[in-house]
Design an enzyme around this catalytic site. Structure first.
Site, PDB file in Angstrom:
ATOM      1  N   CYS A   1       0.840  -1.212   0.000  1.00 23.62           N
ATOM      2  CA  CYS A   1       0.000   0.000   0.000  1.00 23.62           C
ATOM      3  C   CYS A   1       0.876   1.263   0.000  1.00 23.62           C
ATOM      4  CB  CYS A   1      -0.966  -0.042   1.175  1.00 23.62           C
ATOM      5  SG  CYS A   1      -2.192   1.264   1.128  1.00 23.62           S
TER       6      CYS A   1
ATOM      7  N   ASP B   1     -10.535  -3.980  -5.040  1.00 23.48           N
ATOM      8  CA  ASP B   1      -9.904  -3.072  -4.080  1.00 23.48           C
ATOM      9  C   ASP B   1     -10.657  -1.740  -4.059  1.00 23.48           C
ATOM     10  OD1 ASP B   1      -8.162  -1.642  -2.491  1.00 23.48           O
ATOM     11  OD2 ASP B   1      -6.370  -2.540  -3.377  1.00 23.48           O
TER      12      ASP B   1
ATOM     13  N   HIS C   1      -8.383  -5.221  -0.727  1.00 19.47           N
ATOM     14  CA  HIS C   1      -7.096  -4.598  -0.422  1.00 19.47           C
ATOM     15  C   HIS C   1      -6.261  -5.402   0.599  1.00 19.47           C
ATOM     16  CE1 HIS C   1      -4.499  -1.067  -0.405  1.00 19.47           C
ATOM     17  NE2 HIS C   1      -4.461  -1.108   0.908  1.00 19.47           N
TER      18      HIS C   1
END
Lengths: 116, 368
Positions: free
Chosen positions: B157, B313, B342
């Protein structure tokens, strides 16, 4: 220490309020889900979200400022004073780290010069 | 004698009442409710991060961990994991059987992880430039020195965006491979987050001036707003249902629930940069991002790149994560689309059979 919940294994109840709640939730989610998904990407929602945040933040700021001035009035250090002290400690740590980097680089250079 | 007889009769009547079905049902429902409450409340103490590790370097609150091995590494290239700035690092080592770190170890890699720790108000001046220069650069040098060669950098991320910037800025051959997990790079079409953080509506300056370290609750509320019902009431409704199944992994649920609700504060300097320069101005993709006086050009990335994206996501939607493949100069590059969300693709049920083996095979092929 970990909590050890007992699962109510494969249990079914004659009168089951949980099942009823689940049905209500599933229905509400099914009906509202797509609408909410659309709503949250609209400019209007974004603007509203920003305004809510602004209101909360302004209240937070006033509260913080009032607490700080009250503490200073009584000759107590406030959060801001401790934060400044913490920043100085961090700056000192970085200076030491930089010295460490330079020593390491010098050692590497010396090692290369002496063929080590 | 008479009193004893009366007590005996009373006792048998009470016994019958106790066995009366509605009372039993009520007690069972109460027990079920208490199981639900205890499962949720117990998640605060859920056991996480099972793989033994040692701290090999520290700075401020950050720690560089080396995960301990019982046997020597069989792969030449160690893996350094760069974590998101707003989440706890234990997500990659959540539980036995749900640990990406343990999987990478089992594939013969030495695994390192840069844990940012718990930021506080005194870290307000930290921005991503500082993190790259003072934290990531030193951690990379440390791992490369221990390994005696270049390393694989794996970013998750926001950690992936940090790893990308570092790789673009450092061409000294320290990074052999770059693996990105659900990493937003192009913010042109960033989904709801992109809409909410527009300069005209988002009080960025106010937020970062009120909070020297933006509380984890702020990004967390944002994530929950993406799916308000499932992320609030829905998760407990589903838990209640799952608790009826004796095969349900209660501890797994607790560990995940703990992680989701265990956000860390975001230094305001980093936050201002992340929202302002990445989300609002999209400078990384436009080639306008300057860090430590140097332009961050994605075209400078030439090492092998594996870009892992999640099909569903909502936090980092596909347009934000997929763009990097067309912007780097790497000739060896691939995108891996994994079914899931995610977080789910990294630690969910399918991770061990889907994502991890694919990443493992990709790394193995580039270990020579």
């Amino acid at each position: 220490m970990q909590n050890t919940p007992q699962t109510t294994a494969n249990k079914s109840f004659a009168i089951d309020p949980f099942r009823l709640l689940r049905k209500v939730y599933d229905t509400v989610e099914q009906v509202t889900g797509p609408a909410i998904e659309k709503l949250i990407t609209t400019d209007r929602f974004a603007r509203l979200n920003g305004k809510v945040m602004e209101a909360i933040l302004r209240t937070q700021r006033v509260t913080r400022e009032n607490v700080t001035s009250t503490l200073h009035l009584m000759n107590f250090p406030a959060r801001e004073d401790i934060v400044r002290l913490g920043e100085l400690v961090l700056q000192l740590e970085e200076k030491i780290d930089k010295l460490g980097d330079r020593i390491e680089a010098l050692e590497q250079r010396n090692g290369k010069l002496t063929g080590g | 004698m008479e009193t004893e007889g009366r007590l005996g009769r009373l006792s048998s009547v009470l016994e019958k009442v106790a066995h009366y079905s509605p009372i039993n049902q009520g007690l069972s429902l109460l027990e079920h409710w208490l199981d639900l409450v205890n499962t949720v409340q117990g998640s605060r103490e859920a056991s996480v991060g099972p793989t033994p590790k040692e701290v090999i370097w520290r700075k401020n609150k950050a720690r560089l961990y080396r995960y301990e091995r019982t046997t020597p590494a069989t792969r030449k290239t160690p893996v350094l994991c760069i974590m998101p700035l707003i989440n706890r690092a234990y997500i990659l080592d959540l539980r036995p059987g749900a640990s990406f770190v343990a999987y990478l170890q089992s594939q013969g890699h030495d695994v390192y992880l840069l844990d940012w720790g718990d930021w506080n108000d005194e870290d307000r001046s930290l921005n991503i430039d500082v993190l790259l220069e003072q934290y990531v650069a030193r951690a990379v040098r440390m791992v490369a020195k221990q390994a005696g060669g270049p390393i694989t950098m794996l970013g998750y991320c926001i950690g992936g965006a940090v790893a990308t910037c570092f790789t673009a800025l450092h061409e000294e051959g320290l990074i052999k491979n770059l693996v990105l997990l659900t990493t937003p790079i192009d913010f042109q079409d960033a989904g709801p987050f992109g809409v909410w953080t527009r300069p005209s509506v988002f009080p960025l300056e106010l937020l970062t001036s009120v909070f020297p370290a933006v509380p984890g609750a702020y990004p967390d509320v944002g994530s929950k707003l993406l799916q308000p019902l499932p992320a609030s009431v829905g998760q407990f409704v589903r838990l209640e249902e799952k608790l009826r199944d004796e095969r349900f992994d209660v501890y797994g649920w607790q560990a995940m629930f703990r992680w989701v609700n265990d956000g860390v504060s975001f230094p305001s300097g980093c936050y201002r940069q992340w929202i302002g320069e990445f989300y609002q101005s999209n400078k990384l993709v436009r080639g306008q991002l300057v860090m430590n006086g140097r332009k961050v050009l994605l075209s400078n990335i030439r090492c092998p790149l594996l870009n892992v994206v999640a099909s569903n996501d909502v936090i980092a939607p596909r347009p934000t994560t997929s763009a990097i493949l067309g912007l780097v100069s790497s000739t060896d590059k691939a995108e891996l689309v994994v079914k899931g969300g995610h977080v789910g693709i990294v630690v969910g049920k399918a991770a061990a059979t889907d994502l991890w083996p694919k990443v493992g095979a990709w790394l193995a092929a580039r270990d020579a």
